[in-house]
Write a protein that holds these residues in place. Sequence first.
Motif, PDB file in Angstrom:
ATOM      1  N   SER A  73       9.845  28.984   9.784  1.00 31.75           N
ATOM      2  CA  SER A  73       9.467  29.125   8.374  1.00 31.75           C
ATOM      3  C   SER A  73      10.329  28.216   7.507  1.00 31.75           C
ATOM      4  O   SER A  73      11.398  27.766   7.918  1.00 31.75           O
ATOM      5  N   ALA A  74       9.849  27.967   6.309  1.00 37.09           N
ATOM      6  CA  ALA A  74      10.595  27.181   5.329  1.00 37.09           C
ATOM      7  C   ALA A  74      10.098  27.534   3.938  1.00 37.09           C
ATOM      8  O   ALA A  74       8.930  27.871   3.732  1.00 37.09           O
ATOM      9  N   GLU A  75      11.013  27.428   2.990  1.00 36.29           N
ATOM     10  CA  GLU A  75      10.677  27.624   1.583  1.00 36.29           C
ATOM     11  C   GLU A  75      10.395  26.262   0.966  1.00 36.29           C
ATOM     12  O   GLU A  75      10.881  25.239   1.439  1.00 36.29           O
ATOM     13  N   ARG A 109      17.269  30.067  -9.967  1.00 37.27           N
ATOM     14  CA  ARG A 109      18.592  29.607  -9.565  1.00 37.27           C
ATOM     15  C   ARG A 109      19.345  29.105 -10.794  1.00 37.27           C
ATOM     16  O   ARG A 109      18.729  28.748 -11.796  1.00 37.27           O
ATOM     17  N   PHE A 129      12.882  23.377   1.906  1.00 39.40           N
ATOM     18  CA  PHE A 129      14.275  23.749   2.137  1.00 39.40           C
ATOM     19  C   PHE A 129      14.324  25.132   2.774  1.00 39.40           C
ATOM     20  O   PHE A 129      13.288  25.732   3.045  1.00 39.40           O
ATOM     21  N   ASN A 130      15.521  25.621   3.020  1.00 39.23           N
ATOM     22  CA  ASN A 130      15.701  26.906   3.715  1.00 39.23           C
ATOM     23  C   ASN A 130      14.888  26.954   5.009  1.00 39.23           C
ATOM     24  O   ASN A 130      14.289  27.972   5.347  1.00 39.23           O
ATOM     25  N   TYR A 131      14.892  25.827   5.722  1.00 36.16           N
ATOM     26  CA  TYR A 131      14.190  25.739   7.004  1.00 36.16           C
ATOM     27  C   TYR A 131      14.857  26.661   8.009  1.00 36.16           C
ATOM     28  O   TYR A 131      16.068  26.650   8.173  1.00 36.16           O
ATOM     29  N   ASN A 132      14.042  27.491   8.658  1.00 37.19           N
ATOM     30  CA  ASN A 132      14.542  28.429   9.652  1.00 37.19           C
ATOM     31  C   ASN A 132      13.808  28.173  10.968  1.00 37.19           C
ATOM     32  O   ASN A 132      12.681  28.643  11.164  1.00 37.19           O
ATOM     33  N   SER A 151       3.485  33.565   0.377  1.00 33.27           N
ATOM     34  CA  SER A 151       3.554  32.832   1.639  1.00 33.27           C
ATOM     35  C   SER A 151       2.160  32.546   2.164  1.00 33.27           C
ATOM     36  O   SER A 151       1.172  33.175   1.763  1.00 33.27           O
ATOM     37  N   CYS A 180      20.017  18.382   3.020  1.00 37.95           N
ATOM     38  CA  CYS A 180      19.627  19.708   3.517  1.00 37.95           C
ATOM     39  C   CYS A 180      18.196  20.077   3.167  1.00 37.95           C
ATOM     40  O   CYS A 180      17.749  21.182   3.472  1.00 37.95           O
ATOM     41  N   LYS A 181      17.471  19.182   2.525  1.00 38.00           N
ATOM     42  CA  LYS A 181      16.062  19.471   2.269  1.00 38.00           C
ATOM     43  C   LYS A 181      15.266  18.177   2.247  1.00 38.00           C
ATOM     44  O   LYS A 181      15.810  17.104   1.981  1.00 38.00           O
ATOM     45  N   SER A 231      21.649  16.847  -2.013  1.00 39.37           N
ATOM     46  CA  SER A 231      20.576  17.805  -1.723  1.00 39.37           C
ATOM     47  C   SER A 231      19.612  17.260  -0.674  1.00 39.37           C
ATOM     48  O   SER A 231      19.022  18.026   0.083  1.00 39.37           O
TER      49      SER A 231
END
Length: 175
Positions: free
Chosen positions: A85-87, A34, A77-80, A167, A55-56, A52
């Motif tokens: 799933s999450a990153e 990034r 983060f990037n919680y779905n 993963s 959101c995480k 930040s």
Amino acid sequence: MNNNYDLILLTSKYFNELYNWQIAETHFDYYTCRPVNLANSYNEYTNKLKKSMQCKKTYILINQDIFNIPLGKISLFNYNPRNHSAEFGYYMPEPNRNKGLGSIMLKLFIAKAFKDTTLNLNKLYATTSSNNLASINLLKKFNFRLDGQMREHYWIGENKYNQLIFSILKKEAKL
């Protein structure tokens, strides 16, 4: 191995130490694909960190005997929620590398993330550069599988590296 260590949610109590990590780190571009937008001041850094945190979830590794010194950090983060799933990403400051602390932190994080009934995760994933052997080895140590790669996704100076996507499924984790 990790009896004296814990992962706790990041609070403003630890902002100063994390800011010092940013000042001391000379190779942030090695640890993320990034854009690296480092803060120019402590106030700018803390404002970015507070934003930040909305959101995480960011945790810090601490030694329970010395609560005021964070040893590393790991963020979810990037919680779905639809895909369960999450990153996540992690960072260990240079003085704490190669001491087994990354293993302790990741082990605690995996357990915490998969046991969190609010998140109800089935999968955790992380990305790293193909030249980051320490990160690759750490993920493999905990049974993360290589799902794929994005070719020449990391540009570090004039060098180009693939981004590796790893993963682990909840049923594969040793909780």
